[in-house]
Write a protein that holds these residues in place. Sequence first.
Motif, short mmCIF file in Angstrom:
data_model
loop_
_atom_site.label_atom_id
_atom_site.label_comp_id
_atom_site.label_asym_id
_atom_site.label_seq_id
_atom_site.Cartn_x
_atom_site.Cartn_y
_atom_site.Cartn_z
N GLN A 63 39.71 35.11 34.69
CA GLN A 63 39.48 36.50 34.28
C GLN A 63 39.26 37.40 35.49
O GLN A 63 38.47 37.06 36.38
N ASP A 64 39.92 38.54 35.50
CA ASP A 64 39.76 39.52 36.57
C ASP A 64 38.40 40.19 36.40
O ASP A 64 38.08 40.73 35.34
N VAL A 65 37.59 40.16 37.45
CA VAL A 65 36.24 40.70 37.38
C VAL A 65 36.25 42.17 36.96
O VAL A 65 35.38 42.62 36.20
N ARG A 66 37.26 42.92 37.40
CA ARG A 66 37.30 44.36 37.08
C ARG A 66 37.50 44.61 35.59
O ARG A 66 37.15 45.68 35.08
N GLU A 67 38.08 43.64 34.90
CA GLU A 67 38.37 43.81 33.48
C GLU A 67 37.30 43.18 32.59
O GLU A 67 37.38 43.26 31.37
N MET A 68 36.28 42.57 33.20
CA MET A 68 35.25 41.88 32.44
C MET A 68 34.11 42.83 32.08
O MET A 68 33.69 43.66 32.89
N THR A 69 33.62 42.71 30.84
CA THR A 69 32.45 43.46 30.43
C THR A 69 31.19 42.75 30.93
O THR A 69 31.24 41.63 31.45
N ARG A 70 30.06 43.41 30.74
CA ARG A 70 28.79 42.79 31.14
C ARG A 70 28.57 41.49 30.37
O ARG A 70 28.08 40.50 30.92
N ASP A 71 28.95 41.48 29.10
CA ASP A 71 28.81 40.26 28.29
C ASP A 71 29.74 39.16 28.79
O ASP A 71 29.36 37.99 28.81
N ASP A 72 30.96 39.55 29.19
CA ASP A 72 31.89 38.57 29.76
C ASP A 72 31.30 37.92 31.00
O ASP A 72 31.38 36.69 31.17
N ILE A 73 30.73 38.74 31.87
CA ILE A 73 30.12 38.23 33.10
C ILE A 73 28.97 37.28 32.77
O ILE A 73 28.83 36.20 33.37
N ALA A 74 28.15 37.65 31.79
CA ALA A 74 27.01 36.81 31.40
C ALA A 74 27.48 35.45 30.91
O ALA A 74 26.87 34.42 31.23
N LEU A 75 28.56 35.43 30.13
CA LEU A 75 29.08 34.15 29.63
C LEU A 75 29.63 33.30 30.75
O LEU A 75 29.38 32.08 30.81
#
Length: 225
Positions: A63-75
Motif C-alpha cells: 500500500q502506498d503510504v500517501r493513499e493510506m488513511t490513519r486507520d490503514d496505517i494503524a492496521l
Amino acid sequence: MIELENVAYSYGGGELLSSVSLKLAPGSFHFLTGPSGAGKTTFLKLCYGALVPTAGQARLFGQDVREMTRDDIALVRRRIGVVHQDCQFLDHLSMAENVALPLTVSGHDPNSEQQNLTELLNWCGLTPRANALPPELSGGERQRAALARAVIMSPDVILADEPTGNVDWEMSQRLLQLLVELNRMGKTVMIATHDLGLIRAAKQHVQARVLRISNRRLQLAGADL
C-alpha cells in the motif's frame, strides 16, 4: 513488505534524505548505520508510516503510504514492531501491563493472551520483574521490555532504533541474541546503530546486510565491517 523508491524527506527547509531506495524482503536482517544526525530515526519512521516522504514512494505491504488513511496505517502498524530509542512507558502501570498495552489498544482481551505474555516475558528474561514499575527497572530491563512490547502482536517486521545505546556490552549481546532469534523465526529485522562491534558480533550468527546513510543517501556499507 516495506519498499522505498527514490524517497526523499525534507525537514525545516533542508533535505535530510535524498533518492533513497530499499526493499525489505521477508526474513532479512539489516543494520542501518551512519553518524548522529544522519537521518537513521527519520529513515525508520518512513519505514513504518510515521512520516510521509516529501518525494518518491513508500509502500507498506503493497500500500502506498500517501493513499493510506490513519486507520490503514494503524492496521499495518500491527505488522511492524518498533523498538524506540527512548523506551517510553506509562509509569503507573507495571512492566507486564506496559508490554501488554498494544493488545489493549488493538482491542484484544489481555486475559486471553496471558499465556503468550507469560511466555514472552520468560523469553526476554523478565519474569521476575513482571510487577515492577518502569522507574524501578534497570536500563537493560527497560530495553528488553521495549523489545517485548514491540513483538507482543507477533509482527512480521521489527525495527529497532539504537536498542543497545544505553546498556553495557553484556546486555547488548543479550538484546542482539533476542533479535537474531526473532529473525530465525522468520521475522524481518532492521537495527539502527552506530556500534560497529555489535554488527561484527551479529555477523557471526546471522547473514546481515549493512546499510549506511551518508550525505543524505543510503549506501551498502563495506565488507570490512
